[in-house]
Every structure is written in structure tokens, then in C-alpha cells.
Design a protein around this motif. Structure first.
Motif, short mmCIF file in Angstrom:
data_model
loop_
_atom_site.label_atom_id
_atom_site.label_comp_id
_atom_site.label_asym_id
_atom_site.label_seq_id
_atom_site.Cartn_x
_atom_site.Cartn_y
_atom_site.Cartn_z
N LEU A 61 108.12 13.03 17.17
CA LEU A 61 106.96 12.14 17.13
C LEU A 61 105.78 12.92 16.54
O LEU A 61 105.29 13.86 17.16
CB LEU A 61 106.62 11.64 18.54
N ILE B 33 111.41 14.20 21.22
CA ILE B 33 111.82 13.20 22.21
C ILE B 33 113.31 12.98 21.99
O ILE B 33 113.77 12.87 20.86
CB ILE B 33 111.03 11.88 22.07
N TYR C 252 117.10 11.42 21.80
CA TYR C 252 117.59 10.17 21.22
C TYR C 252 117.60 9.07 22.29
O TYR C 252 117.10 7.96 22.07
CB TYR C 252 118.99 10.38 20.66
N GLU D 255 117.76 14.23 18.88
CA GLU D 255 116.35 14.00 19.17
C GLU D 255 115.59 13.55 17.92
O GLU D 255 116.05 13.72 16.79
CB GLU D 255 115.70 15.27 19.73
N CYS E 240 114.07 8.12 23.24
CA CYS E 240 113.43 7.31 22.20
C CYS E 240 113.89 5.86 22.27
O CYS E 240 113.08 4.93 22.19
CB CYS E 240 113.74 7.91 20.82
N CYS F 6 108.06 5.73 19.92
CA CYS F 6 109.21 5.27 19.15
C CYS F 6 109.08 3.78 18.88
O CYS F 6 109.40 2.95 19.73
CB CYS F 6 110.51 5.56 19.92
N GLN G 89 112.37 4.29 25.37
CA GLN G 89 110.94 4.00 25.17
C GLN G 89 110.75 2.78 24.29
O GLN G 89 109.90 1.92 24.57
CB GLN G 89 110.24 5.21 24.56
#
Length: 322
Positions: free
Chosen positions: A14, A92, A94, A11, A97, A179, A100
Motif C-alpha cells: 500500500l 499487507i 494477500y 502480499e 487485503c 485495498c 479489507q
């Protein structure tokens, strides 16, 4: 960075726009309001263009596609940010991210391409009015949108595949509220030279070529408008592209401002705050810019609201009847 510091991370964190606990409720309320306004405003434009036959033209077809992309653009980042603030979590996954980041690149690219296509549409309408419906037929309009999706999808896929080749260290803090590609590349432990070259070359091509198309279209539009003899004719011609020019200026000025400032300053948190302008504020303002300066769209929105009000009144009366 040595290989002993590399690890298989699960992860990222953020950090958001601010770590001040007192500002979190304010940021949550502000972004929730902007997100709801963005979704509602763009959804109304889509519904108006679908329901009103007067708006079944290439210009409004492209506008409805832009509105759909803007809804997706903000929905890709804001809900996760709001959830993290509400749950007091910064994490968040991996996979989340990377996903996203991919969709952010996809919808940002679509914004650029659709704005360019809309400039071409205005160029044909003003410079070649007699051939407008022949040139901008439904097949060509659909093809232009399809090509925009394909180009954006290929670009986002390229960047994702490049990022997936990177190794990350124990430092997984991203000083942003989503991300962002540049931050992810800078977090990597492995060599990022190829990633940076591909990232900047592709970004120049992705933004530069459409920008050149925009400038060419508007140079021809300005020349055609200046050739019109009557002041009323010039005003009418300019009013058809004024809204689009406002949106283009807002999007490009805020985007270029963010990335030029990020190249000068090392303050990542300031860059994240500035990026709110093109990633949140611009999609929110687009419906207002188009509806306030467009009589046809305002009329369509008014008719849509009147129809919905009449439907709800009829349903309410039926429910009240014994």
C-alpha cells in the motif's frame, strides 16, 4: 501479460497518500485525530440513542445503525494505514487485503442502503404522519436494517469471489491507503473483462437504485412541505430532514466526484487523496451534522454527559472516603 510473469503472491504494498518522509508524521497525526473524532462522535450518538427513552424512535434507530457502520467503515482502513506509517512498512498480506476490500465494500454498501432507508423514514413521517407509527413499526424497522445487511453482504461476497479468480503478477503496488477493488482488478495479470463488467453493473445498481429511492422520497417530501400553509410549519417539517439531506449530499457528492474524476484522470494518487473525503471525512462529520441541527439529540447528549459526570464524581468521592 504472459503466464510466465504470473506468480502466487503473498502480499501487496500500500503506497499510501504520499511517499515523502517529511509528510508522514503530519499524515499520521491528521488521520489519527480524524479517526478518534469519528469513533468518539459516533459512539456518543449510539450511547445517547440507547440510554435516552426520548430517542427510541425509528429515526434514531436508523441513525445509531449508521453511526455503528461509520465506526466500522473507518476502523477497516485507518488503523492499518496508521500502523504502516508507524512501522515504516507498506505491506499487507494477500488474505488481509482481500478481507479489507470485502469489509470496505460491505460497509460502503450499508452506508448507501441506510441513508436510503432513512430517507424513506422521513418520507413516511412527513407525507403520512398519521400512519407513521403503524408503517414504521419495530418489526419493519428491523427488517429494513436486516435487508440492508444482507444486500451489502451479498454484494461484497460477489466481488470477493470474482477477485479470488484473478491471477496477479510481480507488480503488487497499490497506489492507495487501503485495498480498493478497482486498483486490485487493474493489478491482475489474467483477463479482467468479466470482473469489470460485474463491478460497474453492480455499482450502478447498488448506487443507482438507492439514489432513485432517495430522489423519489425527497420529491414527495418537498411537495408535502410546499403544501403546508404556515411558514413555521414548513420550517418545522424541513428541519426534521435537513440533517439527513446534508449527510446524503455530502456522501453522494464526494463519492461520485471521486469515481468520475478517476474515470477522467490517470493520477491514482490524486484519486486516493480525494477518496479520503467519503471514506474518512464524511463519517467524521456525520455526528456533528446530526447533533448540531437536532435539539433532541443535543439534549440527550447533554443528559448523557451529566450522568457520566455524576457517576464519576460519586466514584471519586467513595474512593476518597476513609
Amino acid at each position: 501479460m504472459g503466464p510466465e510473469n504470473e506468480t502466487q503472491i503473498s502480499e501487496f504494498l500500500l503506497l499510501g497518500l504520499s511517499e515523502d518522509p517529511e509528510l508522514k508524521p503530519l499524515i499520521f497525526g491528521l488521520f489519527l485525530s480524524m479517526y478518534l473524532v469519528t469513533v468518539l462522535g459516533n459512539l456518543l450518538i449510539i450511547l445517547a440513542t440507547i440510554s435516552d427513552s426520548h430517542l427510541h424512535t425509528p429515526m434514531y434507530f436508523f441513525l445509531s445503525n449508521l453511526s455503528f457502520v461509520d465506526i466500522c467503515f473507518t476502523s477497516n482502513t485507518i488503523p492499518k494505514m496508521l500502523m504502516n506509517i508507524q512501522t515504516q512498512s507498506k505491506a499487507i498480506t494477500y488474505a488481509g487485503c482481500i478481507t479489507q476490500m470485502q469489509f470496505f465494500i460491505l460497509f460502503a454498501g450499508l452506508d448507501i442502503f441506510l441513508l436510503t432507508v432513512m430517507a424513506y423514514d422521513r418520507f413516511v413521517a412527513i407525507c403520512h404522519p398519521l400512519h407513521y407509527m403503524v408503517i414504521m413499526n419495530s418489526q419493519r424497522c428491523g427488517l429494513l436494517v436486516l435487508v440492508s445487511w444482507i444486500m451489502s453482504a451479498l454484494y461484497s461476497l460477489l466481488q470477493v469471489l470474482m477477485v479470488l479468480q484473478l491471477s496477479f503478477c510481480t507488480d503488487v503496488e497499490i497506489p492507495h491507503f487501503f485495498c480498493e477493488l478497482n486498483h486490485l482488478v487493474h493489478l491482475a495479470c489474467s483477463d479482467t473483462f468479466v470482473n469489470e463488467v460485474v463491478m460497474y453493473v453492480a455499482a450502478v445498481l447498488l448506487a443507482g437504485c438507492p439514489l432513485a429511492g432517495l430522489l423519489y422520497s425527497y420529491s414527495k417530501i418537498v411537495s408535502s412541505i410546499r403544501a403546508i400553509s404556515s411558514a413555521q410549519g414548513r420550517y418545522k417539517a424541513f428541519s426534521t430532514c435537513a440533517s439527513h439531506l446534508s449527510v446524503v449530499s455530502l456522501f453522494y457528492c464526494t463519492s461520485l466526484g471521486v469515481y468520475l474524476s478517476s474515470a477522467v484522470t490517470q493520477n491514482s494518487r490524486s484519486t486516493a487523496t480525494a477518496s479520503v473525503m467519503y471514506s474518512v471525512v464524511t463519517p467524521m462529520l456525520n455526528p456533528f451534522i446530526y447533533s448540531l441541527r437536532n435539539k433532541n439529540l443535543k439534549s440527550a447528549l447533554r443528559r448523557l454527559c451529566e450522568r457520566e459526570y455524576m457517576k464519576s464524581s460519586v466514584v471519586l468521592r467513595l474512593k476518597m472516603c476513609p
